[in-house]
Design a protein around this motif. Sequence first.
Motif, PDB file in Angstrom:
ATOM      1  N   UNK A  78      43.470  29.709  35.555  1.00 39.91           N
ATOM      2  CA  UNK A  78      42.865  30.117  34.216  1.00 39.91           C
ATOM      3  C   UNK A  78      41.214  29.405  34.592  1.00 39.91           C
ATOM      4  N   UNK A  79      40.997  28.286  35.319  1.00 40.10           N
ATOM      5  CA  UNK A  79      39.584  28.122  35.842  1.00 40.10           C
ATOM      6  C   UNK A  79      38.775  29.100  36.453  1.00 40.10           C
ATOM      7  N   UNK A  80      39.558  29.828  37.314  1.00 39.16           N
ATOM      8  CA  UNK A  80      38.852  30.927  38.106  1.00 39.16           C
ATOM      9  C   UNK A  80      38.410  32.037  37.242  1.00 39.16           C
ATOM     10  N   UNK A  81      39.474  32.528  36.121  1.00 40.47           N
ATOM     11  CA  UNK A  81      39.562  33.642  35.374  1.00 40.47           C
ATOM     12  C   UNK A  81      38.174  33.170  34.431  1.00 40.47           C
ATOM     13  N   UNK A  82      37.818  31.951  34.088  1.00 42.30           N
ATOM     14  CA  UNK A  82      36.596  31.713  33.147  1.00 42.30           C
ATOM     15  C   UNK A  82      35.401  31.992  33.886  1.00 42.30           C
ATOM     16  N   UNK A  83      35.521  31.604  35.151  1.00 42.16           N
ATOM     17  CA  UNK A  83      34.088  32.165  36.128  1.00 42.16           C
ATOM     18  C   UNK A  83      33.813  33.524  36.072  1.00 42.16           C
ATOM     19  N   UNK A  84      35.134  34.151  36.269  1.00 44.85           N
ATOM     20  CA  UNK A  84      35.050  35.653  36.529  1.00 44.85           C
ATOM     21  C   UNK A  84      34.669  36.315  35.232  1.00 44.85           C
ATOM     22  N   UNK A  85      35.127  35.968  34.045  1.00 45.89           N
ATOM     23  CA  UNK A  85      34.684  36.215  32.873  1.00 45.89           C
ATOM     24  C   UNK A  85      33.243  36.178  32.495  1.00 45.89           C
ATOM     25  N   UNK A  86      32.682  34.946  32.927  1.00 50.53           N
ATOM     26  CA  UNK A  86      31.415  34.797  32.969  1.00 50.53           C
ATOM     27  C   UNK A  86      30.262  35.723  33.238  1.00 50.53           C
ATOM     28  N   UNK A  87      30.896  36.438  34.208  1.00 52.29           N
ATOM     29  CA  UNK A  87      30.265  37.322  35.184  1.00 52.29           C
ATOM     30  C   UNK A  87      30.293  39.029  34.525  1.00 52.29           C
ATOM     31  N   UNK A  88      31.415  39.049  33.515  1.00 53.11           N
ATOM     32  CA  UNK A  88      31.589  40.220  32.993  1.00 53.11           C
ATOM     33  C   UNK A  88      30.544  40.679  32.020  1.00 53.11           C
ATOM     34  N   UNK A  89      30.212  41.808  31.739  1.00 55.20           N
ATOM     35  CA  UNK A  89      29.232  42.219  30.737  1.00 55.20           C
ATOM     36  C   UNK A  89      29.982  42.623  29.548  1.00 55.20           C
ATOM     37  N   UNK A  90      29.667  42.489  28.317  1.00 54.12           N
ATOM     38  CA  UNK A  90      30.155  42.765  26.939  1.00 54.12           C
ATOM     39  C   UNK A  90      29.739  44.047  26.316  1.00 54.12           C
ATOM     40  N   UNK A  91      29.393  44.911  26.940  1.00 58.47           N
ATOM     41  CA  UNK A  91      29.042  46.112  26.301  1.00 58.47           C
ATOM     42  C   UNK A  91      29.843  47.179  26.398  1.00 58.47           C
ATOM     43  N   UNK A  92      31.122  46.910  27.193  1.00 57.22           N
ATOM     44  CA  UNK A  92      32.121  47.985  27.146  1.00 57.22           C
ATOM     45  C   UNK A  92      33.425  47.385  27.500  1.00 57.22           C
ATOM     46  N   UNK A  93      34.562  47.983  27.390  1.00 56.86           N
ATOM     47  CA  UNK A  93      35.734  47.251  27.544  1.00 56.86           C
ATOM     48  C   UNK A  93      36.046  47.211  29.130  1.00 56.86           C
ATOM     49  N   UNK A  94      36.851  46.418  29.839  1.00 52.69           N
ATOM     50  CA  UNK A  94      37.110  46.404  30.953  1.00 52.69           C
ATOM     51  C   UNK A  94      38.532  45.494  31.299  1.00 52.69           C
ATOM     52  N   UNK A  95      39.331  46.219  31.960  1.00 48.97           N
ATOM     53  CA  UNK A  95      40.761  45.447  32.094  1.00 48.97           C
ATOM     54  C   UNK A  95      41.015  45.192  33.659  1.00 48.97           C
ATOM     55  N   UNK A  96      41.324  44.079  34.012  1.00 52.66           N
ATOM     56  CA  UNK A  96      41.424  43.850  35.656  1.00 52.66           C
ATOM     57  C   UNK A  96      42.873  43.667  35.870  1.00 52.66           C
ATOM     58  N   UNK A  97      43.409  44.183  36.911  1.00 50.68           N
ATOM     59  CA  UNK A  97      44.782  44.230  37.370  1.00 50.68           C
ATOM     60  C   UNK A  97      44.842  43.838  38.817  1.00 50.68           C
ATOM     61  N   UNK A  98      45.975  43.082  38.867  1.00 49.45           N
ATOM     62  CA  UNK A  98      46.151  42.802  40.464  1.00 49.45           C
ATOM     63  C   UNK A  98      47.588  43.666  40.617  1.00 49.45           C
ATOM     64  N   UNK A  99      47.618  44.919  41.473  1.00 46.64           N
ATOM     65  CA  UNK A  99      48.631  45.870  41.327  1.00 46.64           C
ATOM     66  C   UNK A  99      48.970  46.108  39.891  1.00 46.64           C
ATOM     67  N   UNK A 100      50.070  45.918  39.519  1.00 43.75           N
ATOM     68  CA  UNK A 100      50.501  46.556  37.990  1.00 43.75           C
ATOM     69  C   UNK A 100      50.479  45.285  36.993  1.00 43.75           C
ATOM     70  N   UNK A 102      48.588  42.958  34.852  1.00 44.86           N
ATOM     71  CA  UNK A 102      47.263  42.697  34.008  1.00 44.86           C
ATOM     72  C   UNK A 102      47.073  41.251  34.144  1.00 44.86           C
ATOM     73  N   UNK A 103      45.570  40.796  34.660  1.00 43.65           N
ATOM     74  CA  UNK A 103      45.379  39.378  34.858  1.00 43.65           C
ATOM     75  C   UNK A 103      44.312  39.176  33.554  1.00 43.65           C
ATOM     76  N   UNK A 104      43.207  39.815  33.508  1.00 45.15           N
ATOM     77  CA  UNK A 104      42.446  39.437  32.309  1.00 45.15           C
ATOM     78  C   UNK A 104      41.471  40.777  31.964  1.00 45.15           C
ATOM     79  N   UNK A 105      40.491  40.400  30.832  1.00 41.61           N
ATOM     80  CA  UNK A 105      39.751  41.563  30.522  1.00 41.61           C
ATOM     81  C   UNK A 105      39.011  41.327  29.359  1.00 41.61           C
ATOM     82  N   UNK A 106      38.202  42.454  28.963  1.00 45.12           N
ATOM     83  CA  UNK A 106      37.407  42.336  27.813  1.00 45.12           C
ATOM     84  C   UNK A 106      37.666  43.680  26.967  1.00 45.12           C
ATOM     85  N   UNK A 107      38.034  43.546  25.681  1.00 46.77           N
ATOM     86  CA  UNK A 107      37.884  44.851  24.734  1.00 46.77           C
ATOM     87  C   UNK A 107      36.847  44.831  23.966  1.00 46.77           C
ATOM     88  N   UNK A 108      36.103  45.839  23.806  1.00 50.32           N
ATOM     89  CA  UNK A 108      34.955  45.895  22.770  1.00 50.32           C
ATOM     90  C   UNK A 108      35.580  46.441  21.456  1.00 50.32           C
TER      91      UNK A 108
END
Length: 396
Positions: A78-100, A102-108
Motif C-alpha cells: 500500500x505504500x507504493x500505491x499511495x505514491x502512484x495515486x499521488x501521480x494520478x490526475x483527478x479530472x477523470x476516472x482511471x482503474x489500474x489492473x495487474x492482469x485481471x 484490480x489494484x487501485x484507481x480513481x472514480x469521478x
Amino acid sequence: MKKLIILETDHNNFYPLTATRAVKDLFSGCMTFGERISRIFREFEIHYIYRDSVDFNNELKKITPDDYFIINSSVTTPGKIITLMSMMGTSKSAFYFNGDKFIYGFISKNDFDNIEDVLNFRSQFSQNTDAEAYNYLWEIVNDNGSVIEKDIKLLELEPIIENYKIENVTLVNKSQIFIGKNVNIRAGVIIDASNGSVFIDDDTEIMHNTVIIGPCYIGKKNKIKIGAKIYENCSFGDVCKIGGELEAAIFTGYSNKQHDGFLGHAYIGKWCNFGADTNNSDLKNNYRNVQVELHGKLIETNSQFAGLFMGDHTKTGINTMFDTGTVVGVGCNVYGEGFPKRNIPSFNWGGKAKLIKYPLERILDTSRVVMSRRGIELSEKEIVLLKKLYNGDSQC
C-alpha cells in the motif's frame, strides 16, 4: 479531504479465513490489511466496500456519489500505491489492473450515479500496472517476514537501547529488537534479531528457555510457553498461547498452540486450539511445489512450502497430523490416527477414518464457552453468519 474506498475482491480465494471476516481483516506482519492501509492513508477519509455478512463492527456506510480513490484491500504494497495515486490526475476516472486483478484507481463523481457502478469499473477507464495484490493465503505467509519489517517502520518504533539488559536473557542485535510495555521475559530466553527484527508487544509473557528468531511479531497479551522454538517469519495476533516449534506461521489471534509439535507455513484463524503433539507437513518428500485444494479445484502454489490453513473455531485432538497444503474449514474438530484428507469442509468432526457434519448448536455452545473465557461474547450477527455457512450459503 480526499476519500478512499478500501474494496474487497476475490474473498473466496482466501478461504477458510474469509468465510468469517472481510479481506481487510486478514492479519499479517504486525496488523491487519485494513489497519495497514488506514495508517498509510491517514490523510484520507476511509470508506469500505465488502460483504455485509461480515460487517461485525458496523463499519459499512452508504457511499454517495463523489470523487473517490479506490484500493484493493489485499494489495501487497500500500505504500507504493499511495505514491502512484499521488501521480494520478483527478479530472477523470482511471482503474489500474495487474492482469485481471484490480489494484487501485480513481472514480469521478461524474462517472456514476450510485455506488454499484464502482463495482463494474472494467471499462474504457482501465489501465495496466505492475503493482500487485495477494491472491491466496500462502502468498501472505511467504511474504510475512518482509511485511513485519515494513510494519515496524510504519509504526515508528524505537528499539531497545544498547545497554538494555534483562537478567539471564540473551539479546542478539539489540538495534532490531522492540519491546512494548509490561513485557515479562523469563530467564533463559534467547531473542536473536541477527537476520530480522523482533517486536514483542504489550503485556506479553515469554516463558523460560524460549528461542525467538526474527523476523517475528508477538502480539499483545500473548503467553509463549516454556522452551518454545519460534523460527523466522512468524506473527501472532493478540491473546495467543504458543508452544512447541513454529516457522513461518501466522495466528490471527485468540488461538492456542500450547504444546509440543511442529507448525510451519501455516495461517490460523481465531478461537482455534491445537491438542498436544499436533504437527503439520509443509514440504513434500519429493521437494516439488505444493498444490492446495480450494472449492474443489487444485491450485498451484508455485512454492515448495505450504502447510496448514485453518478457519475460525476449529480444534485438533492430541497427536493429530496434517499433510502438506491442508485446508480445514470453520468449526471443525479433527482427531484420530493418520492423515485426514487435505481439504476438510467446515463443521466436520473426525479424521482419516470418518468425517461427520456436527450439529450446529453444539458447535455454537462450544464457541460461546471458549470465547467467554476471554471475556468476549459470540454476537448475534456472528451466529447468523455461522448458520448461513452451515447451511451452505455460498454468498456469505
